[in-house]
Scaffold this motif. Structure first.
Motif, mmCIF file in Angstrom:
data_model
loop_
_atom_site.group_PDB
_atom_site.id
_atom_site.type_symbol
_atom_site.label_atom_id
_atom_site.label_comp_id
_atom_site.label_asym_id
_atom_site.label_seq_id
_atom_site.Cartn_x
_atom_site.Cartn_y
_atom_site.Cartn_z
ATOM 1 N N ALA A 69 0.849 -1.196 0.000
ATOM 2 C CA ALA A 69 0.000 0.000 0.000
ATOM 3 C C ALA A 69 0.880 1.240 0.000
ATOM 4 O O ALA A 69 1.969 1.239 0.577
ATOM 5 C CB ALA A 69 -0.896 0.016 1.239
ATOM 6 N N GLY A 70 0.394 2.295 -0.635
ATOM 7 C CA GLY A 70 1.045 3.593 -0.522
ATOM 8 C C GLY A 70 0.706 4.189 0.830
ATOM 9 O O GLY A 70 -0.291 3.816 1.463
ATOM 10 N N ARG A 71 1.539 5.122 1.309
ATOM 11 C CA ARG A 71 1.335 5.695 2.632
ATOM 12 C C ARG A 71 1.485 7.215 2.569
ATOM 13 O O ARG A 71 2.423 7.732 1.983
ATOM 14 C CB ARG A 71 2.370 5.098 3.592
ATOM 15 N N THR A 72 0.530 7.919 3.174
ATOM 16 C CA THR A 72 0.615 9.368 3.369
ATOM 17 C C THR A 72 0.750 9.618 4.870
ATOM 18 O O THR A 72 0.812 8.665 5.662
ATOM 19 C CB THR A 72 -0.651 10.099 2.853
ATOM 20 N N SER A 73 0.728 10.877 5.267
ATOM 21 C CA SER A 73 0.802 11.192 6.703
ATOM 22 C C SER A 73 -0.407 10.646 7.459
ATOM 23 O O SER A 73 -0.375 10.517 8.686
ATOM 24 C CB SER A 73 0.918 12.698 6.910
ATOM 25 N N LYS A 74 -1.481 10.290 6.749
ATOM 26 C CA LYS A 74 -2.676 9.730 7.388
ATOM 27 C C LYS A 74 -2.628 8.216 7.490
ATOM 28 O O LYS A 74 -3.524 7.589 8.030
ATOM 29 C CB LYS A 74 -3.940 10.142 6.627
ATOM 30 N N GLY A 75 -1.584 7.591 6.942
ATOM 31 C CA GLY A 75 -1.439 6.143 7.063
ATOM 32 C C GLY A 75 -1.453 5.438 5.721
ATOM 33 O O GLY A 75 -1.487 6.057 4.656
ATOM 34 N N ALA A 76 -1.418 4.099 5.801
ATOM 35 C CA ALA A 76 -1.414 3.254 4.604
ATOM 36 C C ALA A 76 -2.806 3.224 3.991
ATOM 37 O O ALA A 76 -3.811 3.236 4.698
ATOM 38 C CB ALA A 76 -0.949 1.849 4.957
ATOM 39 N N GLY A 77 -2.834 3.149 2.679
ATOM 40 C CA GLY A 77 -4.101 3.148 1.960
ATOM 41 C C GLY A 77 -4.530 1.754 1.531
ATOM 42 O O GLY A 77 -4.163 0.746 2.150
ATOM 43 N N ILE A 78 -5.301 1.725 0.464
ATOM 44 C CA ILE A 78 -5.796 0.468 -0.100
ATOM 45 C C ILE A 78 -4.609 -0.382 -0.537
ATOM 46 O O ILE A 78 -3.670 0.109 -1.140
ATOM 47 C CB ILE A 78 -6.729 0.755 -1.306
ATOM 48 N N ARG A 79 -4.670 -1.666 -0.240
ATOM 49 C CA ARG A 79 -3.572 -2.586 -0.545
ATOM 50 C C ARG A 79 -3.797 -3.300 -1.871
ATOM 51 O O ARG A 79 -4.920 -3.653 -2.212
ATOM 52 C CB ARG A 79 -3.460 -3.648 0.540
ATOM 53 N N THR A 80 -2.697 -3.553 -2.565
ATOM 54 C CA THR A 80 -2.696 -4.449 -3.722
ATOM 55 C C THR A 80 -2.238 -5.799 -3.202
ATOM 56 O O THR A 80 -1.210 -5.889 -2.524
ATOM 57 C CB THR A 80 -1.732 -3.931 -4.805
ATOM 58 N N LEU A 81 -2.977 -6.865 -3.495
ATOM 59 C CA LEU A 81 -2.763 -8.165 -2.864
ATOM 60 C C LEU A 81 -2.269 -9.214 -3.857
ATOM 61 O O LEU A 81 -2.713 -9.250 -5.011
ATOM 62 C CB LEU A 81 -4.090 -8.640 -2.254
ATOM 63 N N ARG A 82 -1.376 -10.081 -3.387
ATOM 64 C CA ARG A 82 -0.925 -11.265 -4.122
ATOM 65 C C ARG A 82 -0.871 -12.431 -3.149
ATOM 66 O O ARG A 82 -0.609 -12.259 -1.962
ATOM 67 C CB ARG A 82 0.464 -11.064 -4.728
ATOM 68 N N LYS A 83 -1.100 -13.633 -3.659
ATOM 69 C CA LYS A 83 -0.961 -14.868 -2.875
ATOM 70 C C LYS A 83 0.307 -15.568 -3.354
ATOM 71 O O LYS A 83 0.510 -15.736 -4.560
ATOM 72 C CB LYS A 83 -2.159 -15.795 -3.087
ATOM 73 N N VAL A 84 1.164 -15.954 -2.407
ATOM 74 C CA VAL A 84 2.426 -16.620 -2.732
ATOM 75 C C VAL A 84 2.646 -17.730 -1.710
ATOM 76 O O VAL A 84 2.418 -17.541 -0.520
ATOM 77 C CB VAL A 84 3.618 -15.637 -2.674
ATOM 78 N N THR A 85 3.114 -18.877 -2.171
ATOM 79 C CA THR A 85 3.454 -19.983 -1.279
ATOM 80 C C THR A 85 4.963 -20.133 -1.254
ATOM 81 O O THR A 85 5.597 -20.172 -2.321
ATOM 82 C CB THR A 85 2.798 -21.293 -1.750
#
Length: 142
Positions: free
Chosen positions: A110-126
């Motif tokens: 996720a990108g982060r501003t002074s207000k915190g982390a935003g929406i996450r981009t997700l991947r599944k890895v084993t």
């Protein structure tokens, strides 16, 4: 008249600056993950591009946050393997270590501003199995 136009420009700039400061939120979209793979039985590499559009940053981007979650155990459980790492703005990759072998993980950035982390981009890895501990994996659930 020149003084008047300078003061209008200054007032406009001040107004824009004030609205930017007070309207800062966490990013409303995550960066594009371009690579995510297990690099050893206990590590996962994730790489992303700086692709959050300016109008989705919602402030000034100050860095990225990488999250990982084994998805099987609650936080605090002896086998739990969850974590968060805040990285600087120029970061484009991170290697997560000390993970379980042959184990599925959710990895997100996720990108982060002074207000915190935003929406996450997700991947599944084993994580990969080195062949030595495959039996141990099944003993944990039997």
């Amino acid at each position: 008249t020149n003084e008047h136009s300078d003061s209008v420009d200054f007032a406009s700039a001040l107004s824009l600056t004030k609205s930017s400061i007070f309207m800062t939120r966490a990013p409303s979209i995550g960066p594009e993950i371009v690579a995510s793979r297990s690099t050893s039985p206990t590590s996962i590499y994730v790489q992303w591009n700086h692709t959050i559009p300016e109008n989705k940053v919602n402030g000034i981007l100050i860095g990225y946050t990488v999250h990982w979650n084994d998805g099987r155990f609650d936080h605090g459980h002896p086998y739990s393997s969850k974590g968060v790492k805040d990285l600087e703005l120029n970061a484009t990759n991170y290697t997560i270590t000390s993970l379980h072998e042959y184990w599925p993980y959710s990895i997100s950035v996720a990108g982060r501003t002074s207000k915190g982390a935003g929406i996450r981009t997700l991947r599944k890895v084993t994580t990969i199995d080195d062949g030595k501990n495959f039996a141990k994996f099944f003993r944990m659930f039997s």
